[in-house]
Design a protein around this motif. Sequence first.
Motif, short mmCIF file in Angstrom:
data_model
loop_
_atom_site.label_atom_id
_atom_site.label_comp_id
_atom_site.label_asym_id
_atom_site.label_seq_id
_atom_site.Cartn_x
_atom_site.Cartn_y
_atom_site.Cartn_z
N LEU A 77 0.84 -1.20 0.00
CA LEU A 77 0.00 0.00 0.00
C LEU A 77 0.87 1.25 0.00
O LEU A 77 1.92 1.30 0.65
CB LEU A 77 -0.90 0.02 1.24
N ALA A 78 0.42 2.26 -0.72
CA ALA A 78 1.10 3.55 -0.75
C ALA A 78 0.23 4.59 -0.09
O ALA A 78 -1.00 4.47 -0.04
CB ALA A 78 1.42 3.95 -2.20
N GLY A 79 0.85 5.64 0.40
CA GLY A 79 0.11 6.70 1.10
C GLY A 79 -0.90 7.40 0.22
O GLY A 79 -1.87 7.99 0.72
N SER A 80 -0.71 7.33 -1.10
CA SER A 80 -1.64 8.00 -2.02
C SER A 80 -2.82 7.11 -2.43
O SER A 80 -3.71 7.56 -3.15
CB SER A 80 -0.88 8.43 -3.28
N ASP A 81 -2.84 5.87 -1.97
CA ASP A 81 -3.89 4.94 -2.37
C ASP A 81 -5.23 5.26 -1.72
O ASP A 81 -5.30 5.47 -0.51
CB ASP A 81 -3.52 3.50 -1.99
N SER A 82 -6.27 5.29 -2.52
CA SER A 82 -7.64 5.40 -2.03
C SER A 82 -8.53 4.63 -3.00
O SER A 82 -8.33 4.67 -4.21
CB SER A 82 -8.10 6.86 -1.96
N GLY A 83 -9.51 3.91 -2.45
CA GLY A 83 -10.41 3.16 -3.30
C GLY A 83 -10.51 1.71 -2.90
O GLY A 83 -10.11 1.31 -1.80
N LEU A 84 -11.03 0.90 -3.81
CA LEU A 84 -11.28 -0.51 -3.57
C LEU A 84 -10.15 -1.34 -4.19
O LEU A 84 -9.81 -1.15 -5.36
CB LEU A 84 -12.62 -0.90 -4.18
N PHE A 85 -9.60 -2.26 -3.41
CA PHE A 85 -8.49 -3.08 -3.88
C PHE A 85 -8.70 -4.55 -3.52
O PHE A 85 -9.29 -4.85 -2.48
CB PHE A 85 -7.16 -2.63 -3.24
N VAL A 86 -8.18 -5.43 -4.38
CA VAL A 86 -7.98 -6.83 -4.02
C VAL A 86 -6.63 -6.89 -3.33
O VAL A 86 -5.65 -6.31 -3.80
CB VAL A 86 -8.00 -7.73 -5.26
#
Length: 222
Positions: A77-86
């Motif tokens: 995970l990165a600090g800029s990640d937002s949303g739905l992930f597998v």
Amino acid sequence: MIDFASTETEAQLSALGLRMIRRGQWVRRPSEIEAGELIKRIRERLSAAGPAGTVEGMTVIDTAVKVTHYRGRWRPLAGSDSGLFVARRPQDYGADLWCVVLVTEGVPFRLVDLPVDDPAAPGHDEAWRVQAALDAASGSPQVFRATPSSGTGASAGMTVDLFSPLPRWAERHLELVGMSIPRISGALRSYRVPEVAMPDLADFLASMLWMRQVTGEGRNDS
């Protein structure tokens, strides 16, 4: 050649203790659904889940990375990640767990471990179908490559190359209509399929996993 459709053959095989498995049982699969509807259902499950809490060591599939580069899509995970992930998350004992996670600014907000629809299925079956839906919804559906094989006679047909892993039920379908062969360079899996079976196979992959067919060079860098 054995006529497996004949009543006599069926009786002989039954006498040997072999039990017939109908095609529908062997290729048992989830219901056909639109990619957007599957994502909607996953989001509803996440909305009903409790807070994710602290999750160390989580890795996610990056939808922005090419669908033909499966191993390269996995990252922390990165600090800029937002949303739905597998995603996969470590556990104290055993292999990492498969899950879907809702992330806000690099922090897991809610998550659901997989499987949820079929407790007997491996978690990756549902995870890979959810990822196929996410890729389709993002405008970059997963692909399969179909090219004429170089064989003749019984070995003639099409070579089908896959660049993303398939759920087990989709693999069973492919093994029913074709046969697994040593993977072609750049692919995760390759199959030899009779040309006459290709239209139905293409329809199956498109309707169940929202995949599209390509004829050019694929790349997986695996």
